[in-house]
Each structure stands twice: as C-alpha cells, then as structure tokens.
Design an enzyme around this catalytic site. Sequence first.
Site, mmCIF file in Angstrom:
data_model
loop_
_atom_site.group_PDB
_atom_site.id
_atom_site.type_symbol
_atom_site.label_atom_id
_atom_site.label_comp_id
_atom_site.label_asym_id
_atom_site.label_seq_id
_atom_site.Cartn_x
_atom_site.Cartn_y
_atom_site.Cartn_z
ATOM 1 N N THR A 263 22.548 25.053 24.227
ATOM 2 C CA THR A 263 22.054 25.526 25.520
ATOM 3 C C THR A 263 22.006 27.048 25.533
ATOM 4 O O THR A 263 22.794 27.720 24.868
ATOM 5 C CB THR A 263 22.936 25.010 26.671
ATOM 6 O OG1 THR A 263 24.256 25.564 26.559
ATOM 7 C CG2 THR A 263 23.007 23.498 26.668
ATOM 8 N N GLY A 264 21.058 27.582 26.291
ATOM 9 C CA GLY A 264 20.918 29.035 26.371
ATOM 10 C C GLY A 264 20.684 29.658 25.013
ATOM 11 O O GLY A 264 21.319 30.652 24.659
ATOM 12 N N SER A 265 19.743 29.080 24.249
ATOM 13 C CA SER A 265 19.590 29.501 22.851
ATOM 14 C C SER A 265 18.326 30.300 22.581
ATOM 15 O O SER A 265 17.864 30.378 21.447
ATOM 16 C CB SER A 265 19.626 28.274 21.933
ATOM 17 O OG SER A 265 18.794 27.233 22.396
ATOM 18 N N THR A 266 17.773 30.921 23.612
ATOM 19 C CA THR A 266 16.562 31.718 23.390
ATOM 20 C C THR A 266 16.874 33.136 22.930
ATOM 21 O O THR A 266 15.973 33.852 22.497
ATOM 22 C CB THR A 266 15.708 31.786 24.674
ATOM 23 O OG1 THR A 266 16.480 32.358 25.727
ATOM 24 C CG2 THR A 266 15.225 30.401 25.074
ATOM 25 N N GLY B 270 20.435 36.133 21.810
ATOM 26 C CA GLY B 270 21.853 36.417 21.668
ATOM 27 C C GLY B 270 22.629 35.430 20.820
ATOM 28 O O GLY B 270 22.150 34.940 19.791
ATOM 29 N N ILE B 271 23.844 35.122 21.257
ATOM 30 C CA ILE B 271 24.724 34.236 20.505
ATOM 31 C C ILE B 271 24.090 32.859 20.354
ATOM 32 O O ILE B 271 24.168 32.234 19.288
ATOM 33 C CB ILE B 271 26.099 34.135 21.190
ATOM 34 C CG1 ILE B 271 26.833 35.488 21.115
ATOM 35 C CG2 ILE B 271 26.950 33.050 20.557
ATOM 36 C CD1 ILE B 271 28.127 35.541 21.910
ATOM 37 N N GLY B 272 23.457 32.361 21.404
ATOM 38 C CA GLY B 272 22.844 31.038 21.334
ATOM 39 C C GLY B 272 21.773 30.945 20.270
ATOM 40 O O GLY B 272 21.702 29.956 19.525
ATOM 41 N N SER C 29 35.369 32.799 25.842
ATOM 42 C CA SER C 29 35.404 34.258 25.711
ATOM 43 C C SER C 29 36.847 34.730 25.757
ATOM 44 O O SER C 29 37.730 34.043 26.295
ATOM 45 C CB SER C 29 34.611 34.897 26.862
ATOM 46 O OG SER C 29 34.911 36.249 27.021
ATOM 47 N N TYR D 84 33.878 35.579 36.252
ATOM 48 C CA TYR D 84 33.486 35.227 34.889
ATOM 49 C C TYR D 84 34.692 34.730 34.107
ATOM 50 O O TYR D 84 34.640 33.684 33.443
ATOM 51 C CB TYR D 84 32.861 36.439 34.196
ATOM 52 C CG TYR D 84 32.572 36.237 32.734
ATOM 53 C CD1 TYR D 84 31.510 35.438 32.316
ATOM 54 C CD2 TYR D 84 33.351 36.845 31.751
ATOM 55 C CE1 TYR D 84 31.234 35.248 30.972
ATOM 56 C CE2 TYR D 84 33.090 36.667 30.404
ATOM 57 C CZ TYR D 84 32.032 35.862 30.012
ATOM 58 O OH TYR D 84 31.770 35.679 28.679
#
Length: 263
Positions: free
Chosen positions: A13-16, A18-20, A140, A153
């Site tokens: 998820t959220g892989s467009t 950065g880390i993803g 994190s 966060y």
Amino acid sequence: MHIDLTGKTALVTGSTQGIGAAIATGLARAGARVGINGRSEGSVAAAIERISGEQQYDLVAAPGDVSTDEGSEQVVRTLPDVDILINNLGIFGAKPPLEIDDAEWRRYFEVNVLAAVRLTRAYLPAMKERGWGRIQYIASDSAIAIPAEMIHYGMSKTALLAVSRGFAKEAAGSGVTVNSVIAGPTHTGGVEDFVYQLVDRDLPWEEAQREFMRLHRPQSLLQRLIEPEEIANLVVYLSSPLASATTGAAVRVDGGYVDSILP
C-alpha cells in the site's frame, strides 16, 4: 543470501513513491508479482513506469484509497488473493499537540492504522487456509520515541505495533508470519528541502545530512539518513521463506536511532 519470491503475489500500500516504491521494487526484483497501490490511476501508472524501467517486472495496477471501505474493496477486487501484504501507507506532519483537533486524530487513525487492519482482515483468512503468508506493518521510531511535535503520528505508529503483535497471535501455528518494521529517519521526498532549512545550504548533500543528523538527530548511530532501499531490504527478507521463524516481532531498521536494546 538468495531470496526467491517467484510465484508469490504481493500488495504494497502507498507504493507510488518513497519507501513503498522501494519495497515494491525489491519484491519485484526477487520475483514476486507486485500490486502497486495509490489513490489515483494516474499516480499508479506513473509509478509502474518508473519502477519497471527496462526490467520485465510483473506489476499490477491496484489503485484505491485504502483508508476508506470503498477504496479497500476496490483493491481487493483487483487482487483478491495475496501471499504478501505490506501495510506501508502512512501520513505524517508536525502540529502543536493542543492544536490537534478530533478530526485530525481520527484521520491519522483511519489512514495509518485502520487501513492496515481492514486489509489484514481481508487477506489473512486465505493465507491461513493456504498455510503460508507474510503480513508486515511499516512503523517508525516515532512509535517508541514519541515526537513532541507530532504525537498523533507517534500514536498511530505505536498502535501498529500492537496491531501487528495481536494479528501474529491470530495467525499462530498457521505458517503465516506477522511483523512490524520500525523504520528510522529516512531519505524520502522533500526531506532534502527540510534538511536545508536547518543547516547551511552551501554544504554538499552528504555533508548537509550528516550535519543535520549531528545537530537534530544525534541519537542515530548511523549518523546519516537511511535510504528507502535499506528499509526495503529488511522487508524483502521478512517476506521470504528464510524468515519463517520471525513472527510477532517489531524489527528495527532505524540506524540505532532508538536508544534501547529492545523495541
């Protein structure tokens, strides 16, 4: 150490970016079929083009806002069965604690925690039936060392550690492992501008980041920002058959940032 994920399907998820994106690239390089997820079809298509390059990776477009019921259902329709689920999606931002209203608290919980819970509910039962699966939550250092400027966060990342441990118990004895990954200060989009707001803009990047770490992140034993690929290396290992005895764990790839022997 050779990691072969041929025949496995993964969703990040959220892989467009950065880390993803780094995790998705690492899994694809190891031979997995990887679902690339973002909120829009355009961002997912652009990410697939960047990740693929000239490689022949098996990437699947899986757009959908997984922080919502509708978006999660859309992704699950696209990828009804996955062997590896990486819950990477997350938002962050600094805000004085007393100025965080109820809506913002809820938003951080919805995006950073409930999205991961929802997808775990969707995919874990079939993993247990097949007798193999990998679920990870990207947490994190803020889960342990709560930052005063963004406690909402930190709260969400602490919650992920609890979620991970709880679902590991649900998967006990099934061949499915469930872990969280504690990422430290990482070199992602926009961080260079942030660093140069705090140190001399005339410094070369390598020197600037070390100065930033020395002055503003002195707990780090690495004394530099972590590259997304370094986070991905651990995630790919935990996704593999080689990590079969690691479950219910909070595994650190934080450059020694958290001053603790245990998480």
